[in-house]
Write a protein that holds these residues in place. Sequence first.
Motif, PDB file in Angstrom:
ATOM      1  N   ILE A 763      39.312  45.650  31.961  1.00  0.00           N
ATOM      2  CA  ILE A 763      38.047  45.351  31.296  1.00  0.00           C
ATOM      3  C   ILE A 763      38.266  44.166  30.365  1.00  0.00           C
ATOM      4  O   ILE A 763      39.183  44.166  29.543  1.00  0.00           O
ATOM      5  CB  ILE A 763      37.522  46.554  30.506  1.00  0.00           C
ATOM      6  CG1 ILE A 763      37.377  47.771  31.429  1.00  0.00           C
ATOM      7  CG2 ILE A 763      36.194  46.222  29.841  1.00  0.00           C
ATOM      8  CD1 ILE A 763      36.387  47.571  32.552  1.00  0.00           C
ATOM      9  N   ARG A 764      37.422  43.163  30.519  1.00  0.00           N
ATOM     10  CA  ARG A 764      37.528  41.943  29.724  1.00  0.00           C
ATOM     11  C   ARG A 764      36.161  41.562  29.156  1.00  0.00           C
ATOM     12  O   ARG A 764      35.122  41.847  29.742  1.00  0.00           O
ATOM     13  CB  ARG A 764      38.036  40.781  30.582  1.00  0.00           C
ATOM     14  CG  ARG A 764      39.495  40.894  30.997  1.00  0.00           C
ATOM     15  CD  ARG A 764      40.393  40.518  29.827  1.00  0.00           C
ATOM     16  NE  ARG A 764      41.787  40.406  30.239  1.00  0.00           N
ATOM     17  CZ  ARG A 764      42.688  41.381  30.116  1.00  0.00           C
ATOM     18  NH1 ARG A 764      42.298  42.551  29.613  1.00  0.00           N
ATOM     19  NH2 ARG A 764      43.930  41.204  30.472  1.00  0.00           N
ATOM     20  N   ILE A 765      36.179  40.883  28.017  1.00  0.00           N
ATOM     21  CA  ILE A 765      34.971  40.247  27.494  1.00  0.00           C
ATOM     22  C   ILE A 765      34.792  38.958  28.285  1.00  0.00           C
ATOM     23  O   ILE A 765      35.667  38.090  28.286  1.00  0.00           O
ATOM     24  CB  ILE A 765      35.106  39.954  25.994  1.00  0.00           C
ATOM     25  CG1 ILE A 765      35.402  41.251  25.230  1.00  0.00           C
ATOM     26  CG2 ILE A 765      33.849  39.294  25.454  1.00  0.00           C
ATOM     27  CD1 ILE A 765      35.897  41.032  23.810  1.00  0.00           C
ATOM     28  N   VAL A 766      33.670  38.813  28.983  1.00  0.00           N
ATOM     29  CA  VAL A 766      33.473  37.669  29.866  1.00  0.00           C
ATOM     30  C   VAL A 766      32.401  36.706  29.353  1.00  0.00           C
ATOM     31  O   VAL A 766      32.155  35.664  29.956  1.00  0.00           O
ATOM     32  CB  VAL A 766      33.116  38.134  31.293  1.00  0.00           C
ATOM     33  CG1 VAL A 766      34.276  38.895  31.908  1.00  0.00           C
ATOM     34  CG2 VAL A 766      31.852  38.988  31.301  1.00  0.00           C
ATOM     35  N   GLY A 767      31.749  37.037  28.249  1.00  0.00           N
ATOM     36  CA  GLY A 767      30.751  36.159  27.656  1.00  0.00           C
ATOM     37  C   GLY A 767      30.397  36.651  26.276  1.00  0.00           C
ATOM     38  O   GLY A 767      30.668  37.813  25.919  1.00  0.00           O
ATOM     39  N   GLY A 768      29.808  35.777  25.473  1.00  0.00           N
ATOM     40  CA  GLY A 768      29.492  36.161  24.104  1.00  0.00           C
ATOM     41  C   GLY A 768      28.138  35.642  23.666  1.00  0.00           C
ATOM     42  O   GLY A 768      27.497  34.836  24.337  1.00  0.00           O
TER      43      GLY A 768
END
Length: 792
Positions: A763-768
């Motif tokens: 699981i990754r942060i892919v946008g903010g």
Amino acid sequence: MHRVAARRLPPHHVLAAAALAALHGGVGAQATDSEAGKVQTITVTAERRVENVQQVPNSVSVVNAELLEVLNTSGQDVRMLSGRVPSLNIESSFGRAFPRFYIRGYGNTDFRLNASQPVSLVYDDVVQENPILKGFPAFDLAQVEVLRGPQGSLFGRNTPAGVVKFESNRPTLGKMEGYGSISAGTFTTINAEGAINMPTSATSALRVSLLSQTRKDWVENTFDAGPTQNLEGYRDSALRVQWLTQPSKDFSALVNVHARDYDGSARLFRANIIEPGTNDFVAGFDEKKISVDGKNQSELKNLGANLRLKWSLSPSLALHSITGYEHVKTFSRGDIDGGFGAAFLPPGATGPGVIPFAAETADGLPKHSQWTQELRLESDSKGPLDWQAGVFLFKEDYKVESFSYDSLNANAQDGYQRIKQTNDAAALFGALKYQATPELQLRGGLRYTRDKKKLTVEAYENSGFAPCFRYNVIFARPDLAKCTLAQLAGLEPDGNLSASPSDGKFNWDLSATYAVDKSTNLYARAATGFRASSIQSASAFNGKSVADAENSTSIEAGIKADLFDRRARVNFGVFGYQVKDLQLTAVGGSANSNVLLNAKKATGQGFELDMQAFLTDRLLASLGLGYNRTKIKDPNLVVSACGTGQNFPNPQANCTIRDPHVYEQDPVTGDWTARANINGNPLPQAPKVTANVTLKYTQPTASGGEWYVLTDWVYRSKINFFLYDSVEFTGKALTEGGVRVGYIWGNGKYEAALFGRNITDQIRIVGGIDFNNLTGFINEPRTWGVQFRANF
């Protein structure tokens, strides 16, 4: 599926193949050869003709029908193609409704519904201009072609970065056939699709294709008072009906009617999920939970049709006519602040973390139409010279509605804007292909495009948390207690809410192919691309902005080779490009700005490497690798960053800026805004490295069936979410893998399989969201499932 029995390659042959460049064809491609143990011939229409991809002087990759089914089975949308060929990235802040495409790091992060993109998406020979149209599901397809670099001569509609070209399976004359497939997986995900091909006469046939994807909500809203309690489910249905008639060898007509109906969750923004000073998740992060007080919904309906006609005017001359119509209606609403409450409320009434102010918005297309017409003459001589020439017309007319809501007042609407935009374009184009010698082939193309847009704000009212103000890129200037359309116009420097840019541009390409031998070609290409001016309307947060037209120039060279009597295929290409007046979207700052601007220049360089080889009798391997180094070159370009609000002198409570920057204070509100110089930064959402690997092992059985195991992996390196560089808004490298174990029997009629996606559950942060807090969104979690397919 591949069913082969190849002889084992000597180890030094395998190493030699791996050292050379890549197959411009993904995991597999359209098969035209039946010889066991040999890589299949790939045909593409990258130059608007059916050709062997090895002979096309262009960097082209193909994702074939087999891999498309492997990915689609789990209920994914078109973002599943991201990384499946070198240098392709796809992301979205709207979820399934609005994908954004990047080729060689070159794309556009603009999230508004009138945004233009430098990667053109062409579905069944018709350009899909509006970003919502680009999300039409991928089902019953023959293949997907990815054409890198400017494609400004033969395609020409916003193609400076390249083209992603979808080709549906066409009706087949004289044959009754079809298939049905159903799969079930984690989160009660159901993917059902099928097609039936029916002759309607001796010279005509009908093909009907259906898709139904559903998934139950799997994210719980822990804020009990929120209007939407369970999220991330969807229902996505699509239909395509095609009718082909070919009454003689001199004429054919193909009618295509297609539709989509989607209802589900909008993108989930999650407040304060990033640990300050890092790009890690905060402790205790749970992807299956969220706490928001806003309503979440996303829905769209899409209806389109096209008519493709072909006349053979003589044995060496054909006329093509392609008429297209597209209509889409959409509405998407989400909790942008990613939490509940606001910072000015008592403790315990806001969270998670700091929520500076509540923001709940929606955007929709209540009206939309796109008409396209192309007429193209094509020669097919037996001599050394062939040519194409034609005209292209484009007409688009639509309205965009934007809403805001007060999450602290029963989610009542407190703001509204409606804009109208029209876009008319026309182009003349031509291309030549000349066989100069038996080994050397030369090609060239030329296109002139005239493009005109007009945007008008038709309605505006804002009575929300803030007074009416316009944002002049540096400071927010409060004015009125309530902002109406007339008052908004009064805040514009010229008092005009409309903009009407008009652009004209010649584009060209030159290329050459040199046949070293019958299985090895060298190629080189130079080309230019063009994207017309873009407009964004005035609003409470920012004034009207217009970005001038951008122009790109690219050079590339490479080798395409079949090796070891076609037991392996490897291609390699290097490239460099420059974009002048690059259109960028600057978001963020204390006033939540969203402004178009032009960078003086941006550059990119790198390579693509791909290969396909039979490593043993039953083991087929594919490898793809892309390296892209992009850079913004504008010493004076600064943007707002890391919305600071009133946190100064502790701005790093919001994010840690790594660019040279200063802080400026609004003289009226007292709010602080960081201003970052982005010269030298990479383009946003542009990973330096993309890679994909696929392995498939097959084992025939004594009963005539076949077992197989397939695993596929994609990797992209770290990315910047925004134009500026900060620790928190840098996405970590992402690796996702899939596995599939299946059995085929009944002479290929039946197949059953077990599958998994993102099997390591990375699981990754892919946008903010630069929204005065560390808000982000994530990739899809691990899923498992089963599938059954029957062909008839």
